[in-house]
Write a protein that holds these residues in place. Structure first.
Motif, PDB file in Angstrom:
ATOM      1  N   GLN A 135      54.389  62.054  14.649  1.00 34.28           N
ATOM      2  CA  GLN A 135      53.411  62.877  13.954  1.00 34.28           C
ATOM      3  C   GLN A 135      53.837  63.163  12.514  1.00 34.28           C
ATOM      4  O   GLN A 135      53.004  63.300  11.625  1.00 34.28           O
ATOM      5  N   HIS A 136      55.156  63.249  12.294  1.00 32.58           N
ATOM      6  CA  HIS A 136      55.677  63.560  10.960  1.00 32.58           C
ATOM      7  C   HIS A 136      56.774  62.555  10.592  1.00 32.58           C
ATOM      8  O   HIS A 136      57.949  62.920  10.469  1.00 32.58           O
ATOM      9  N   PRO A 137      56.426  61.294  10.386  1.00 34.29           N
ATOM     10  CA  PRO A 137      57.436  60.270  10.106  1.00 34.29           C
ATOM     11  C   PRO A 137      58.155  60.488   8.779  1.00 34.29           C
ATOM     12  O   PRO A 137      59.214  59.923   8.550  1.00 34.29           O
ATOM     13  N   GLN A 138      57.577  61.320   7.920  1.00 36.39           N
ATOM     14  CA  GLN A 138      58.176  61.532   6.613  1.00 36.39           C
ATOM     15  C   GLN A 138      59.527  62.246   6.693  1.00 36.39           C
ATOM     16  O   GLN A 138      60.321  62.194   5.758  1.00 36.39           O
ATOM     17  N   ARG A 139      59.818  62.902   7.803  1.00 35.50           N
ATOM     18  CA  ARG A 139      61.089  63.619   7.896  1.00 35.50           C
ATOM     19  C   ARG A 139      62.179  62.816   8.603  1.00 35.50           C
ATOM     20  O   ARG A 139      63.264  63.332   8.860  1.00 35.50           O
ATOM     21  N   VAL A 140      61.913  61.563   8.905  1.00 29.89           N
ATOM     22  CA  VAL A 140      62.898  60.694   9.539  1.00 29.89           C
ATOM     23  C   VAL A 140      63.623  59.883   8.467  1.00 29.89           C
ATOM     24  O   VAL A 140      62.988  59.267   7.602  1.00 29.89           O
ATOM     25  N   VAL A 141      64.941  59.884   8.523  1.00 31.95           N
ATOM     26  CA  VAL A 141      65.755  59.242   7.496  1.00 31.95           C
ATOM     27  C   VAL A 141      67.009  58.664   8.155  1.00 31.95           C
ATOM     28  O   VAL A 141      67.440  59.135   9.203  1.00 31.95           O
ATOM     29  N   GLY A 142      67.568  57.651   7.546  1.00 29.89           N
ATOM     30  CA  GLY A 142      68.851  57.127   8.012  1.00 29.89           C
ATOM     31  C   GLY A 142      69.991  57.839   7.318  1.00 29.89           C
ATOM     32  O   GLY A 142      69.932  58.136   6.122  1.00 29.89           O
ATOM     33  N   MET A 143      71.040  58.126   8.066  1.00 27.05           N
ATOM     34  CA  MET A 143      72.253  58.737   7.516  1.00 27.05           C
ATOM     35  C   MET A 143      73.419  57.979   8.139  1.00 27.05           C
ATOM     36  O   MET A 143      74.021  58.427   9.114  1.00 27.05           O
ATOM     37  N   HIS A 144      73.686  56.805   7.571  1.00 25.23           N
ATOM     38  CA  HIS A 144      74.627  55.868   8.176  1.00 25.23           C
ATOM     39  C   HIS A 144      76.050  56.132   7.684  1.00 25.23           C
ATOM     40  O   HIS A 144      76.414  55.807   6.561  1.00 25.23           O
ATOM     41  N   PHE A 145      76.849  56.748   8.546  1.00 24.42           N
ATOM     42  CA  PHE A 145      78.269  56.967   8.273  1.00 24.42           C
ATOM     43  C   PHE A 145      79.053  55.722   8.684  1.00 24.42           C
ATOM     44  O   PHE A 145      78.588  54.906   9.476  1.00 24.42           O
ATOM     45  N   PHE A 146      80.270  55.626   8.159  1.00 21.81           N
ATOM     46  CA  PHE A 146      81.153  54.522   8.518  1.00 21.81           C
ATOM     47  C   PHE A 146      82.341  55.066   9.302  1.00 21.81           C
ATOM     48  O   PHE A 146      82.782  56.189   9.091  1.00 21.81           O
ATOM     49  N   ASN A 147      82.841  54.267  10.206  1.00 19.51           N
ATOM     50  CA  ASN A 147      83.863  54.700  11.153  1.00 19.51           C
ATOM     51  C   ASN A 147      85.270  54.475  10.593  1.00 19.51           C
ATOM     52  O   ASN A 147      85.559  53.391  10.091  1.00 19.51           O
ATOM     53  N   PRO A 148      86.149  55.496  10.681  1.00 22.68           N
ATOM     54  CA  PRO A 148      85.937  56.848  11.209  1.00 22.68           C
ATOM     55  C   PRO A 148      85.292  57.763  10.182  1.00 22.68           C
ATOM     56  O   PRO A 148      85.729  57.804   9.022  1.00 22.68           O
ATOM     57  N   ALA A 149      84.287  58.482  10.608  1.00 21.33           N
ATOM     58  CA  ALA A 149      83.478  59.282   9.686  1.00 21.33           C
ATOM     59  C   ALA A 149      84.281  60.311   8.882  1.00 21.33           C
ATOM     60  O   ALA A 149      83.981  60.526   7.705  1.00 21.33           O
ATOM     61  N   PRO A 150      85.303  60.988   9.457  1.00 22.56           N
ATOM     62  CA  PRO A 150      86.045  61.948   8.645  1.00 22.56           C
ATOM     63  C   PRO A 150      86.856  61.293   7.530  1.00 22.56           C
ATOM     64  O   PRO A 150      87.227  61.962   6.558  1.00 22.56           O
ATOM     65  N   VAL A 151      87.113  59.988   7.643  1.00 24.43           N
ATOM     66  CA  VAL A 151      87.967  59.295   6.673  1.00 24.43           C
ATOM     67  C   VAL A 151      87.150  58.477   5.675  1.00 24.43           C
ATOM     68  O   VAL A 151      87.403  58.520   4.474  1.00 24.43           O
ATOM     69  N   MET A 152      86.188  57.722   6.170  1.00 23.72           N
ATOM     70  CA  MET A 152      85.423  56.815   5.314  1.00 23.72           C
ATOM     71  C   MET A 152      84.461  57.597   4.425  1.00 23.72           C
ATOM     72  O   MET A 152      83.750  58.488   4.890  1.00 23.72           O
ATOM     73  N   ALA A 153      84.425  57.224   3.148  1.00 20.23           N
ATOM     74  CA  ALA A 153      83.690  58.017   2.159  1.00 20.23           C
ATOM     75  C   ALA A 153      82.194  57.733   2.136  1.00 20.23           C
ATOM     76  O   ALA A 153      81.398  58.613   1.806  1.00 20.23           O
ATOM     77  N   LEU A 154      81.803  56.499   2.493  1.00 23.42           N
ATOM     78  CA  LEU A 154      80.414  56.105   2.266  1.00 23.42           C
ATOM     79  C   LEU A 154      79.449  56.668   3.300  1.00 23.42           C
ATOM     80  O   LEU A 154      79.748  56.714   4.491  1.00 23.42           O
ATOM     81  N   VAL A 155      78.263  57.066   2.816  1.00 22.36           N
ATOM     82  CA  VAL A 155      77.101  57.344   3.673  1.00 22.36           C
ATOM     83  C   VAL A 155      75.906  56.626   3.048  1.00 22.36           C
ATOM     84  O   VAL A 155      75.558  56.877   1.886  1.00 22.36           O
ATOM     85  N   GLU A 156      75.304  55.707   3.808  1.00 21.51           N
ATOM     86  CA  GLU A 156      74.077  55.061   3.358  1.00 21.51           C
ATOM     87  C   GLU A 156      72.897  55.942   3.766  1.00 21.51           C
ATOM     88  O   GLU A 156      72.674  56.175   4.952  1.00 21.51           O
ATOM     89  N   VAL A 157      72.164  56.434   2.779  1.00 28.48           N
ATOM     90  CA  VAL A 157      70.967  57.242   3.029  1.00 28.48           C
ATOM     91  C   VAL A 157      69.788  56.287   3.000  1.00 28.48           C
ATOM     92  O   VAL A 157      69.429  55.749   1.951  1.00 28.48           O
ATOM     93  N   VAL A 158      69.192  56.078   4.166  1.00 26.81           N
ATOM     94  CA  VAL A 158      68.233  54.992   4.346  1.00 26.81           C
ATOM     95  C   VAL A 158      66.815  55.551   4.436  1.00 26.81           C
ATOM     96  O   VAL A 158      66.509  56.360   5.317  1.00 26.81           O
ATOM     97  N   SER A 159      65.954  55.099   3.535  1.00 29.03           N
ATOM     98  CA  SER A 159      64.554  55.532   3.529  1.00 29.03           C
ATOM     99  C   SER A 159      63.679  54.481   4.195  1.00 29.03           C
ATOM    100  O   SER A 159      63.691  53.312   3.796  1.00 29.03           O
ATOM    101  N   GLY A 160      62.928  54.916   5.207  1.00 29.43           N
ATOM    102  CA  GLY A 160      61.912  54.060   5.803  1.00 29.43           C
ATOM    103  C   GLY A 160      60.652  54.111   4.970  1.00 29.43           C
ATOM    104  O   GLY A 160      60.565  54.837   3.961  1.00 29.43           O
ATOM    105  N   LEU A 161      59.652  53.387   5.411  1.00 31.75           N
ATOM    106  CA  LEU A 161      58.403  53.307   4.660  1.00 31.75           C
ATOM    107  C   LEU A 161      57.755  54.681   4.474  1.00 31.75           C
ATOM    108  O   LEU A 161      57.155  54.961   3.440  1.00 31.75           O
ATOM    109  N   ALA A 162      57.917  55.558   5.471  1.00 27.16           N
ATOM    110  CA  ALA A 162      57.251  56.856   5.416  1.00 27.16           C
ATOM    111  C   ALA A 162      58.168  57.999   4.986  1.00 27.16           C
ATOM    112  O   ALA A 162      57.703  59.124   4.803  1.00 27.16           O
ATOM    113  N   THR A 163      59.477  57.737   4.833  1.00 25.22           N
ATOM    114  CA  THR A 163      60.415  58.812   4.512  1.00 25.22           C
ATOM    115  C   THR A 163      60.033  59.483   3.196  1.00 25.22           C
ATOM    116  O   THR A 163      59.840  58.810   2.167  1.00 25.22           O
TER     117      THR A 163
END
Length: 505
Positions: A135-163
């Motif tokens: 119903q509200h696809p605009q609030r869905v987003v990717g937040m891709h951490f890398f393993n191990p999350a407490p150590v790895m610096a990168l987060v890919e913030v992923v936008s879908g078509l409706a984000t």
């Protein structure tokens, strides 16, 4: 849009390695965190494990005891998914299954408030597909951490078509507030890192398949010349060949069998044999208790070189000249086509042609090609290739010159582009295509590759440093040599060369 303040409640679903790491990151940033897992007791066990790991850091003097207590106090297991209803951000880190994740998001949409952000830690699934039908696809987003999350610096913030752009920016700002290095990317197969990194594995696998050198030699060149932390064979053994091969197949299939992402038969054979790397005890290397890691091949030399002649510039290898001078070798400089004459040998930086082909086309006898190095002033090993008619004496003189500079020489079969040059050119090419297709900005793509997979330099910045015309020439020559679409240069690279500009102008 600003980051969520620390009063915002964060929920993490999935108490596996990724979910636990994400929960720890959020708690360390000052948020109250609720951790939920379908398996009874899993969330509580996970929090207890975080406590133990933080205890080790306290014992090592890396964390204050009160900080440990505060972090753990902010972590609470949730008895049911309904207990997450008042969350401001929910991050799921469950099984990589589209339908299962969709079902979870549909359930969360009915439980949580309309302004709650729903994020997925997926590494491969489409955010657009995950949000489809909501119903509200605009609030869905990717937040891709890398393993191990407490150590790895990168987060890919992923936008879908409706984000909604504001949602993506809020998550980006929040990740930055958590001490991470976030990048924006579109929901395309592999996002940034898992797409752009494919050539790092693929080119070493192809070189091995073609008998260019041993896995130990190719790995050593990537480390000691390319300045990568690990070579492709060491790294895939660590990741697990089942995992790495599956990701390659997924990206290959998602791009409609584009040959740039073609999986390797060499790696498939390892998977079929159950030789999955460290976790199975055997991959490209043996991990048995008594196994010794094979040494890289190295040439020895008996010649003595006191002088050489530089004709023109060696391009990206010009830094080697200062090292030669510092070693006490006289360098006579004059105009020319960009070669170094060492005794009977003619030395040139690889441009993607085979040595035999270049010797014939350019009329050079005793041609020896140099591979790329990240920093010729620091490299401890360099790859070489020779034309068939290059004499052993001429090669010996080149090896002797490098040895005088404390550089080891590893001889490769006469393959196009050698090892490091072809890999870096292909990484830059894939990064250029990702930028062309608006998967990410050049700055975000380079940051992702450095922060996510520890590359010594972003591939686009590296291409700028080598010189875009030289990168394009290498790719054009690789494509001509193989006759394959795999090596087709990116339109953006061609455009930049035609404009006389750079990726980071």
């Amino acid at each position: 849009m600003q980051a969520l303040n620390t009063q915002a409640l964060i929920a993490v679903i999935g108490a596996g390695a990724m979910g636990v790491g994400i929960a720890q990151v959020a708690a360390q940033a000052g948020h109250q965190v609720r951790l939920f897992d379908m398996r009874d007791g899993a969330a509580g066990e996970a929090i207890a494990n975080i406590d133990r790991q933080l205890g080790k850091r306290v014992a090592n003097g890396k964390l204050d005891a009160q900080d440990r207590a505060d972090i753990v106090a902010r972590l609470r297991p949730a008895d049911s998914i309904e207990a997450l209803a008042d969350s401001h951000l929910v991050i799921e880190a469950i099984v990589e299954n589209l339908e299962v994740k969709r079902g979870l998001f549909t359930q969360l949409e009915t439980l949580c408030s309309a302004d709650c952000i729903l994020a997925s830690n997926t590494s491969s699934l489409s955010i657009t597909a995950l949000a489809a039908g909501m119903q509200h696809p605009q609030r869905v987003v990717g937040m891709h951490f890398f393993n191990p999350a407490p150590v790895m610096a990168l987060v890919e913030v992923v936008s879908g078509l409706a984000t909604a752009p504001g949602i993506a920016q809020c998550v980006h700002s929040t990740a930055a507030a958590w001490g991470k290095k976030p990048v924006h990317t579109r929901s395309t197969p592999g996002f940034i890192v898992n797409r752009v990194a494919r050539p790092f594995y693929a080119e070493s696998l192809r070189a091995l398949q073609e008998g260019a050198a041993s896995s130990a030699t190719l790995d050593a060149l990537m480390r000691e010349a390319g300045a990568f932390r690990m070579g492709a064979f060491e790294l895939t053994d660590l990741i697990g060949h089942d995992v790495n091969y599956a990701v390659t197949c997924s990206v290959f299939n998602a791009y409609y069998n584009d040959m740039r992402f073609q999986p390797s038969l060499v790696q498939k054979e390892l998977v079929d044999a159950g030789h999955l790397g460290r976790k199975s005890g055997q991959g490209f290397y043996s991990y048995a208790a008594d196994a010794a890691k094979p040494a890289a091949d190295e040439l020895s030399a008996a010649s003595q070189v006191e002088s050489c002649v530089l004709e023109g510039s060696l391009g990206a290898a010009q830094g080697l000249i200062e090292r030669i001078k510092a070693a006490g070798v006289k360098v006579i400089e004059r105009d020319g086509s960009g070669v170094l004459r060492v005794g009977d040998a003619v030395v040139a930086l690889s441009d993607g042609r085979m040595a035999c082909q270049r010797s014939l086309q350019d009329g050079h006898r005793n041609l020896v090609l140099l591979d790329l190095a990240k920093d010729y002033s620091k490299a401890t090993r360099i790859g070489l290739a020779c034309a068939q008619n290059t004499s052993r004496e001429a090669l010996d003189q080149v090896v002797s010159l490098l040895a005088r500079c404390s550089i080891k020489s590893s001889l490769l079969a006469d393959i196009p582009g050698l090892a490091v040059m072809r890999t870096v050119a292909m990484l830059a090419n894939e990064a250029a295509d990702a930028a062309l297709h608006n998967v990410g900005t050049p700055t975000d793509i380079d940051l992702a590759m450095c922060a996510g997979v520890n590359y010594p330099m972003g591939p686009l910045a590296w291409a700028d440093e080598i010189g875009l015309p030289a990168v394009l020439q290498t790719l054009d020559n690789l494509q001509r040599a193989y006759g394959e679409e795999r090596y087709r240069p990116s339109l953006l690279l061609r455009r930049k060369v035609a404009e006389g500009s750079r990726f980071h102008d």
